[in-house]
Each structure stands twice: as C-alpha cells, then as structure tokens.
Write a protein that holds these residues in place. Structure first.
Motif, mmCIF file in Angstrom:
data_model
loop_
_atom_site.group_PDB
_atom_site.id
_atom_site.type_symbol
_atom_site.label_atom_id
_atom_site.label_comp_id
_atom_site.label_asym_id
_atom_site.label_seq_id
_atom_site.Cartn_x
_atom_site.Cartn_y
_atom_site.Cartn_z
ATOM 1 N N CYS A 1 0.841 -1.198 0.000
ATOM 2 C CA CYS A 1 0.000 0.000 0.000
ATOM 3 C C CYS A 1 0.878 1.252 0.000
ATOM 4 C CB CYS A 1 -0.921 -0.032 1.219
ATOM 5 S SG CYS A 1 -2.101 1.327 1.259
ATOM 6 N N GLY A 2 1.867 1.291 0.868
ATOM 7 C CA GLY A 2 2.746 2.455 0.964
ATOM 8 C C GLY A 2 3.559 2.673 -0.302
ATOM 9 N N LEU A 3 4.034 1.576 -0.897
ATOM 10 C CA LEU A 3 4.842 1.693 -2.118
ATOM 11 C C LEU A 3 3.987 2.157 -3.293
ATOM 12 C CD1 LEU A 3 7.072 -1.510 -1.789
ATOM 13 C CD2 LEU A 3 7.816 0.861 -1.569
ATOM 14 N N LEU A 4 2.796 1.579 -3.434
ATOM 15 C CA LEU A 4 1.904 1.992 -4.526
ATOM 16 C C LEU A 4 1.531 3.463 -4.354
ATOM 17 C CD1 LEU A 4 -0.517 -1.098 -4.820
ATOM 18 C CD2 LEU A 4 1.310 -0.480 -6.395
ATOM 19 N N ALA A 5 1.282 3.865 -3.112
ATOM 20 C CA ALA A 5 0.895 5.253 -2.848
ATOM 21 C C ALA A 5 2.020 6.219 -3.236
ATOM 22 C CB ALA A 5 0.528 5.431 -1.383
ATOM 23 N N ALA A 6 3.262 5.744 -3.145
ATOM 24 C CA ALA A 6 4.408 6.596 -3.506
ATOM 25 C C ALA A 6 4.705 6.534 -5.002
ATOM 26 C CB ALA A 6 5.640 6.173 -2.704
ATOM 27 N N PHE B 1 21.599 0.297 2.609
ATOM 28 C CA PHE B 1 21.970 1.675 2.337
ATOM 29 C C PHE B 1 23.161 2.034 3.218
ATOM 30 C CE2 PHE B 1 17.563 1.614 0.985
ATOM 31 C CZ PHE B 1 17.627 2.308 -0.201
ATOM 32 N N ASN B 2 23.977 2.965 2.776
ATOM 33 C CA ASN B 2 25.086 3.366 3.632
ATOM 34 C C ASN B 2 24.584 4.246 4.779
ATOM 35 O OD1 ASN B 2 25.132 6.151 2.968
ATOM 36 N ND2 ASN B 2 26.350 5.730 1.128
ATOM 37 N N HIS B 3 25.460 4.521 5.679
ATOM 38 C CA HIS B 3 25.114 5.243 6.904
ATOM 39 C C HIS B 3 24.378 6.549 6.617
ATOM 40 C CE1 HIS B 3 25.604 6.679 10.994
ATOM 41 N NE2 HIS B 3 26.045 7.819 10.506
ATOM 42 N N TYR B 4 24.833 7.298 5.618
ATOM 43 C CA TYR B 4 24.263 8.619 5.328
ATOM 44 C C TYR B 4 22.897 8.489 4.678
ATOM 45 C CZ TYR B 4 29.132 9.445 6.285
ATOM 46 O OH TYR B 4 30.354 9.437 6.883
ATOM 47 N N GLU B 5 22.779 7.499 3.784
ATOM 48 C CA GLU B 5 21.491 7.259 3.145
ATOM 49 C C GLU B 5 20.444 6.840 4.173
ATOM 50 O OE1 GLU B 5 22.622 5.504 -1.224
ATOM 51 O OE2 GLU B 5 23.154 4.272 0.493
ATOM 52 N N ARG B 6 20.853 6.027 5.126
ATOM 53 C CA ARG B 6 19.914 5.557 6.149
ATOM 54 C C ARG B 6 19.392 6.728 6.973
ATOM 55 N NH1 ARG B 6 23.817 1.211 6.679
ATOM 56 N NH2 ARG B 6 24.658 2.083 8.604
ATOM 57 N N ASN B 7 20.261 7.668 7.278
ATOM 58 C CA ASN B 7 19.824 8.848 8.029
ATOM 59 C C ASN B 7 18.862 9.703 7.222
ATOM 60 O OD1 ASN B 7 20.883 8.913 10.671
ATOM 61 N ND2 ASN B 7 22.939 9.094 9.810
ATOM 62 N N GLU B 8 19.161 9.825 5.924
ATOM 63 C CA GLU B 8 18.302 10.615 5.040
ATOM 64 C C GLU B 8 16.896 10.018 4.991
ATOM 65 O OE1 GLU B 8 19.395 12.511 0.753
ATOM 66 O OE2 GLU B 8 20.589 10.805 1.405
ATOM 67 N N LEU B 9 16.848 8.695 4.855
ATOM 68 C CA LEU B 9 15.565 7.994 4.791
ATOM 69 C C LEU B 9 14.780 8.173 6.084
ATOM 70 C CD1 LEU B 9 13.645 6.045 3.374
ATOM 71 C CD2 LEU B 9 15.090 4.163 4.102
ATOM 72 N N GLN C 1 9.661 13.505 8.520
ATOM 73 C CA GLN C 1 9.089 14.709 7.917
ATOM 74 C C GLN C 1 7.724 14.442 7.290
ATOM 75 O OE1 GLN C 1 12.177 15.766 5.211
ATOM 76 N NE2 GLN C 1 13.576 16.297 6.854
ATOM 77 N N ARG C 2 7.474 13.187 6.909
ATOM 78 C CA ARG C 2 6.188 12.758 6.344
ATOM 79 C C ARG C 2 5.824 13.508 5.081
ATOM 80 N NH1 ARG C 2 2.934 9.194 8.983
ATOM 81 N NH2 ARG C 2 4.261 8.267 10.526
ATOM 82 N N ASP C 3 6.800 13.989 4.381
ATOM 83 C CA ASP C 3 6.525 14.673 3.128
ATOM 84 C C ASP C 3 6.686 13.651 2.001
ATOM 85 O OD1 ASP C 3 6.053 16.554 1.233
ATOM 86 O OD2 ASP C 3 8.054 17.440 1.308
#
Lengths: 453, 455
Positions: free
Chosen positions: A62-67, A119-127, A133-135
């Motif tokens: 559901c979440g993936l389709l919504a995105a 994901f690398n450390h920085y990507e994981r933080n970004e995610l 942020q729920r944007d």
C-alpha cells in the motif's frame, strides 16, 4: 522497570513486536517513505515465514503503490536471495519483512538499495529524516502502479551464483549426508533443493514447513539446537546445518552433533574464500583473532568495525573486501555472491572444504588457530556506562584501547571487548586468549570490576 | 479554499481525491477503525471498483483488517451491489466497498457495510468515526492475525440472486443500449448476455482504471449525450448509463431523449406498487411530489426524510421490510425490497425493462401517462452563520403552508413545494422548487432573491 525495546525506529529500519507496537499504519508510512526515497520504479518485496508477514506485506504494498512505485512480490524467500534478485532485475530497491533471528512476535523491515545491499550510513539517516518529515510522494490515480508476483526466478539466480564459487562436482561426488533444521523459516522453500539437487547431498531435514511456527528459539545457537544435534546423531550425518528464519545466518553441527562455535564457522569460510578470490577481510571487533592468523597466511589485511551487519558491510564496500562477517552472529558475507549475510555460500564453502580436504568437520575445526573465548552479559544502570568503561580502561593501562564501539582492550595474545547492547539494557562482555586459563582469568577480573561499581 | 483537497471524512465514510487530500494512511486507518468496530469470528468482505488507486487502497484495507484479526474475503473488481449481495452468502460480519461510484477517476472512497449488506445506520457510523478519530485500534497479537482468501464467484452468485426476481427469458427480445462507462457493470452485464441471451448492446465495456470514457455521472444530460445518437439507429427500446460501481443508472427513451433522473423513483414505485399495493415509498424531502400521486394510485403513501444516505438507512430500519415497496432519491438511486434495500443500478434497469414488457409500452409512453410536474433547481454560495435566520425568515413568508424543518426548510402546498437546504458535499445552499403543471417560475425567483439577500 525492564527497558524492553518493543518498537525501534532507527537508521537500520523498523523493528518491533507486532500488534500494539509495530502496526500496519507505521509499516505503511515507512514503506511510503522508502518509495519516496527511491523515487518510484520497481521495488521488490518479500518476507520470511512469520504469521505477521502477509498482513505487513499488504501494508508495505500500500505504501509503495501510494508513492508511485510498482511492486514485485516474491513471497516467502531467504533475505540474501531477495537481495540478489533486487540487483538482478535492476529494481530501485527492496523491502524484506523479517525480524531475522528475533522471536516470532517480532517483525521488521529490512531495506535494500538498487544493488540489493544495505543503504550506507548517510542514506539511512536521510531515509529516516524523510520518514519523520512525512513529506511523501503521493501518486494520483493514473500514476498508481501494479503488484506483480514472481515466485520462480530468484532462487535459481542465487543458487547459480553460489555454485560458481565452489567445485560442485567434487561436492556431489562425495554424496554427503546432511542434517538440516530450517526452523520452518524462509530457508524451507529453498535449502532442501539446494542441498539435494545442486550439491548432491543426502538430506535428513526437520522444520522445513513454511506454514508452521518456529519450533525452537529462532536464533541458531548451541543452546537452541538440541534437535539438530539429535538428528545428526540419529542419522549419522557428516554435518548439520541450522538456519535462522530468514536464512541469512548459519550454525553448523559437526559429525558428532556438537554445535561448532560461530567464530569457527566464519574462520572456515574465510579460509575457503581467500583461496578462491583476492581481497582483504572485514570483521567486527568481537570476532576471533583466528581471522587475523588466517588472513596473515594469505598475506591479507583484516579490518575491524563496530558490531552490526551494516557496519561490516559499509567497510567491506569501501575496501572491496573478499569476505567478511561477524563471528558471534553466525554471518558469512561473501561479496562475490552478494554483499550480505548468506547461509548458502557458508554451507557450500564448508562442504567444498570437506570435499577438498577429505576431513571431517571436527577435524577442520581442530585445524584452526586455537583460542579460548568466553562471553556474558552484565546488567547496568542508566547513566553508569561511561564510568564502567573508564574504570575498565584504567584497570588495564598496559593494553591498547579501541573506543570505536564500546571499549576493546587488546594485548598481543588476548583481548577484551565491552559494549552496550542495542536491544537490551545489558553490557556484553567478551574475551579471547590463546591460553585457556588466561582467558578465564581475564573474564573474571573484568566481570568483578564491572559488577563491583 | 474549502473542498480544495477533496477530502471528506463523515459518518458516510471516507472520500477524496487520491494523492491530494486522500492518502494511503487514511485508507488503512479507516479500515482499522472498521476492523476494530466489528465483531471478530466471521469474515469481512472486500471489493473494489476498477480505479487504479483501488489497487493501493485494497492493500491497506486488507492489511488493516488482517491486523485486527479478521478473515478477509477479497471479491476483486466488482460493483458495490455485488459486495452487498455477497455479505449474507458468505455469512460475513461486514464489508468494505472501495469505490468513488459516480465521481471522476481521480476520486476514491471507502463505504462501510453491515452484515445485512446495507450501509451502517447513523448511530453505528458515528461510533466508527469516533474510533477512527481516537486511533485506538484493536490490533491483535502475532498469533491471532487474520488471513486472506479470494472469491472469484461473486458476480455469478449475484446474477443467481437477480434470476430469483427477474424473468430473464421474458426480456430476451428487448434490445437496449448500455453505456458501462468502463466500470463494474460491464463484466456483470456481459455475463447476463451470455447466460440468458439478453439483447444488450454494451459500449465503453472495457474495464479501465486510469481514466474513464467520460465523467461517470448518471444524469439525463449525460445519457442523452452518450446514447442519444445510438438508440434510434440501433432500433433499441431504451438506453441505460451506469456509474463506475453500478449502484446508479440513468436512462434514455426509445427516441434517444434523456429521462430526468427525478423520474426513476416514481417510475419504479409505479411498477413495484402494482405488485405490492398499499406499501410505503421512502424518499427524501427534495424529490418529486409525483411520487405521492403514484403511491396514492396504488393505495400506498410516501415517507419523506432528510436528504442523504444515512437518513434513508435510518428510515428503512424504522419499518418492517414487508411494509416497504421502494426507497430512493431524486438522483436516480433506488432500493428495492427484493434486494435487501441496496442501491443497485442493474436491478433498476431490469425492473424498468420488466415494466416495459408487462405494459407493452416504452418508457416514453409510460411517462406521458403521468401528470406533468416541473422542477426548478438553484444553488447559492453558503454563508453558514446566516442560514438559521434565512430559514426562519422564509418560513414566516409562507404562513399558509405545511412546514418540515427536519433538513433545512421544506414548505409545501397541495400542488407545489420548495426545499432550501445546505449541501452535504459542497459549500452551497440548494434551492429546489416543484409545481404540478406549469413551472413555478415566480415562486422560484422570489426564493432565489431572498436567499441571495442573505449571502
């Protein structure tokens, strides 16, 4: 009050007790954050055999389709197999629903990038920031994708990559008798055919029904594998294999049914891997110094990382390592197959070593550099951690100190490692020494120091 | 900026434009509220219309229901009436239809159904709304999570139910043209053609998810536009147009003229009351007074309730089923007792066809036999704070008439009436005025002037 982590949302994803804590709503939001982060396209979704798997998988879809993503549903599949498949079909990423070795009431989302890797450390933080942020990307009607099923191809791709790195014919010729305990996990759908059809073994298996609950504690450790020991002894098997629910970890029983120390399992895999491919070795701080001894004979370097698969993988990627892993966790990571914990390459390497040398498992283990290890857990009060570490370091001024994950104190012939658990309010204490008595003495001294404060 | 995001959460359910106001989380959480509200032990049925966003919504709905410990039976892409019919057959505790019905393709909605297949009455849907807002969902533990199974037979079993009521063999020679608008009516009607040999010519039959051939509005204007040019060349006796989940139908006569949606209810009341004289017809305060004349002809009477699905549901629950001949609205949505009082466009179409056969007349000829009523409708932007004063003022203007204040203001005389009310779906005041014979132009203009003076 016990500080139990019933829900944990962090850089490695979401993990928690299903029901009140790990809810479908939260799972949906995390999947939508993931779909937003990878920017649409195909995302592979699979799971282990937990009862909560199908329910949470619908929330992930559901979440993936919504995105605005398309979903490739691979159903029940070992985690490493899924990771390989993500890379193979050039998907944008993957989500595995598995709490790995945690008890059945837990589940978690493991997140993979387009290469099927963490994901690398920085990507994981970004995610994680994106989740908070729920944007999220919000696809409108005509941009909503599809869910497509694929049951077939992933397994053969994974098995093919493993077979390319061992001498399958010489393994087949030996017609090994193998005992298997797949804990009714994801391995149930792949390991039997892997061992019999691909490696010519005669199989005696228990717990290979993916529709049933875990019949034992999910983590494959010496104290949880009584059934495997009994099976090896009853069937006269050459070796016993035990997987965790998502089949990334492996434990091994020798021909007597004795469960081999996980550090030795990794050491045997390193021994085989360095003979097959060039490159250095990456292990965590708590892994045995036997790895250093083996690497030295191949003129290879050993890199040490903080505990945690993601940390090991980050360093392995950076140094293009040949092999890596975490001794205590029973994880062998062999990038020539895939940069992830993989019980299948671990099984194949061991059988290949047995076929090559003609030795039994116990003989192979006995040929490894000998160390004595001891580990345990020490409860600690909030706010005391720093003081405990300080006291330890001051107690052993002659040792070399490594502060990258808790405190590791290193002498030429022994080491001691203390770190706080990520999941429980406990200190994990581990020591290792060439000499058995020195190991036990070091453990006792450290234990007394930690508990006296 | 009201209505901009298209999201509306109310006792009727959840509705909005997907990806703008209506998100995946809304679908999942509202389904979780429903899963928390209904008893465990019996299955919950789910179906959806073909909108692409329905694929996404379905995943969230299924997840939430399983997490609440329910066995879920998924009927796939089916009409809302098919879901409603399946509930009793499957001994379900309730159901969710994922469909925005007659709204455009960008919209979607959840509709909540009780065990008997009807929409939840007001008290129950208010409770559901409270659970949704509290967000204290009853998610079960890992060893009690529900399962999912699929049932692909729902359309066939629905047609079995239709066969119990309609004599399909007798309708065989009657050619009609049907615009399915790429919705769920298509597979059901195609199957009826195959099973019973009916002469239905289907257009826009391909079930589509991304966009529809035209706005799925079941209005006289739309049916005339789409089917008007086809009916006479094809020598069809009538034309019908369905919305996406086929709970509504619009009709054109044998000359291709659109029949006012207001006429569907009096027409079917006439037909049903012929077979069930003395029963009541339930409708809202805004629909044509022709219904009173039709009911009187058959010794029946009319019960009028506030506008909206909830009021109709509550009124239905207040009578025994065998007291009721028909219930419906001026929109063309009609419920029949043989079908557990659900809005069902396909059943309405078959009832009209049966009526034409029994009387040997076309719809045009039947309508020509009714007395003439003229209806005028208007709308004015809403100025909420002044509405009560406006209604009081209007009521004082007509001291000689009968007054009903249950939904805005309805004022009636023996040969004419008007109704002023606040819309439930848009920020407007609606003015409706009807008279037997000539159009009530003077009354309508003075009403509109008064209403405008308050905005």
């Amino acid at each position: 009050m016990p500080r139990e982590h019933l829900l944990k949302i962090g850089v490695s994803g979401v993990r928690g007790v299903v029901g009140e804590f790990l809810t479908p709503s939260l799972t949906l939001s995390f999947a939508q954050a993931f779909g937003t982060y990878v920017g649409g396209g195909r995302v592979v979704v699979g799971r282990d055999t937990r009862t909560s798997g199908p329910m949470l998988q619908h929330a992930v879809h559901c979440g993936l389709l919504a995105a605005g993503c398309d979903v490739v549903d691979v159903g029940v599949l070992p985690t490493p197999t899924m990771q390989i498949y993500v890379e193979h079909i050039r998907a944008r990423g993957g989500i595995g629903l598995t709490a790995s070795h945690n008890p059945p009431e837990y589940n978690a989302l493991k997140l993979f990038n387009a290469e099927g890797q963490f994901f690398n450390h920085y990507e994981r933080n970004e995610l994680l920031d994106l989740y908070h942020q729920r944007d999220f990307s919000q696809a409108q009607n005509a941009a909503i994708g599809h869910v497509r099923r694929d049951d077939g191809t992933a397994k053969s791709i994974h098995i093919g990559r493993v077979l390319a790195k061992v001498d399958a014919d010489r393994i087949k010729r030996r017609k090994f008798k193998v005992a298997l305990d797949a804990v009714n996990g994801a391995g149930s759908v792949m390991t039997p055919e892997f061992l019999t059809d691909s490696l010519g073994c005669r199989l005696d298996a228990i717990a290979i029904d993916p529709t049933k609950v875990f019949p034992r504690i999910a983590e494959p450790r010496p104290d949880t594998l009584g059934d495997l020991t009994a099976l090896v002894q009853k069937s006269g098997a050459d070796v016993g294999f035990a997987q965790d629910p998502d089949a990334d970890r492996l434990a091994i029983a020798d021909e007597t049914g004795h469960v081999v120390d996980n550090d030795d399992v990794l050491a045997l895999a390193v021994l085989r891997a360095l003979a097959v491919v060039p490159g250095d070795v990456v292990v965590n701080l708590t892994t045995s110094a036997a790895i250093d001894d083996i690497a030295k004979t191949f003129h290879r370097r050993v890199y040490r990382t903080p505990v945690g698969e993601a940390n090991v993988v980050d360093t392995m990627r950076a140094v293009r390592a040949a092999i890596g892993g975490e001794g205590s966790a029973g994880g062998v990571i062999f990038p020539a197959v895939q940069l992830c914990r993989d019980s299948y390459i671990a099984m194949a390497f061991l059988l290949d070593l047995m076929a090559e040398t003609g030795q039994t498992v116990s003989q192979l283990v006995a040929s490894l550099p000998a160390y004595t290890r001891k580990s345990g857990k020490v409860p600690f009060a909030h706010g005391r951690l720093g003081g405990l570490m300080q006291a330890l370091e001051e107690g052993f001024p002659e040792a070399e100190a490594d502060r990258s994950d808790g405190l590791k104190l290193i002498w030429p012939d022994r080491w001691l490692h203390v770190r706080a658990s990520n999941t429980e309010p406990l200190l994990r204490l581990a020591v290792e020494a060439r000499d058995g008595e020195r190991a036990l003495a070091l453990y006792d001294t450290a234990w007394k120091l930690l508990t006296s404060l | 900026m009201r209505g901009d995001s298209g999201l509306r959460i109310s006792p009727v359910g959840l509705r909005g434009i997907v990806g703008r106001g209506l998100t995946a989380t809304h679908f999942l959480d509202f389904a979780a509220a429903f899963g928390t509200y209904i008893e465990r032990g019996r299955p919950v049925v789910v179906g959806r219309d073909p909108r692409s966003s329905g694929r996404m919504a379905r995943e969230g709905v299924v997840s939430a229901l399983m997490a609440c410990g329910h066995e879920v039976i998924d009927l796939g892409v089916v009409s809302t009436p098919v879901v409603q019919h399946a509930l009793q057959r499957l001994d379900a505790a309730g159901g969710i239809a994922i469909s925005a019905s007659h709204n455009a393709a960008e919209w979607n909605a959840l509709r909540f159904l009780g065990a008997n297949g009807t929409y939840l009455p007001t008290a129950e849907s208010n409770e559901l709304l409270d659970i949704y807002h509290l967000r204290k969902f009853r998610f079960v533990e890992w060893d009690s999570i529900g399962t999912l199974r699929e049932d692909a037979t729902a359309i066939e079993r629905y047609i079995d139910d239709l066969e119990q009521v309609f004599d399909f063999a007798a309708l065989r020679g009657m050619r009609v043209v049907v615009d399915c608008c790429n919705g769920t009516s298509a597979p059901t009607l195609r199957r009826i053609v195959d099973r019973f040999g009916l002469d239905l010519i289907l257009i826009n039959e391909r079930v589509e998810g991304d966009a529809f051939a035209h706005e799925p509005t079941t209005s006289a204007r739309m049916v005339e536009l789409q089917l008007g040019p086809l009916i006479q060349p094809l020598q069809a006796r009538a034309g019908f147009l369905f919305d996406i989940d086929s709970d509504r139908v619009a009709m054109a006569d044998d000359r291709g003229r659109g029949v006012s949606e207001e006429m569907m209810l009096p027409l079917l009341a006439d037909h049903l009351m012929t077979h069930m004289p003395g029963r009541i017809a339930i409708t809202n305060l805004s629909s044509s007074a022709l219904l009173e004349e039709v009911a009187a002809k058959h010794g029946g009477r009319v019960v009028r309730v506030p506008v909206g699905r909830q009021a109709a549901m509550d009124a239905l629950a207040a009578y025994r089923p065998e007291q009721i001949a028909v219930a419906g609205e001026g929109t063309g949505a009609v419920m029949m007792p043989q079908f557990r009082f659900i809005y069902d466009g396909i059943a309405s179409m078959l009832a009209v066809m049966t009526m034409m056969r029994e009387r040997g007349q076309t719809v045009r000829e039947i309508l020509a036999s009714y007395p003439r009523y003229e209806i005028l409708k208007g709308e004015i932007p809403l100025e909420s704070p002044r509405v009560p004063a406006l209604l009081m003022d209007l009521q004082d203007d007509y001291p000689d008439a009968r007054v009903d204040r249950s939904d805005g203001l309805r004022v009636s005389w023996p040969d004419r009436w008007f109704h002023v009310r606040v819309s439930q779906t848009e920020p407007i005041l609606r003015v409706i005025c009807e008279q037997r014979g000539e159009a009530p132009s003077a009354l309508f203009e003075s009403l509109m002037d008064k209403v405008r003076s308050y905005s």
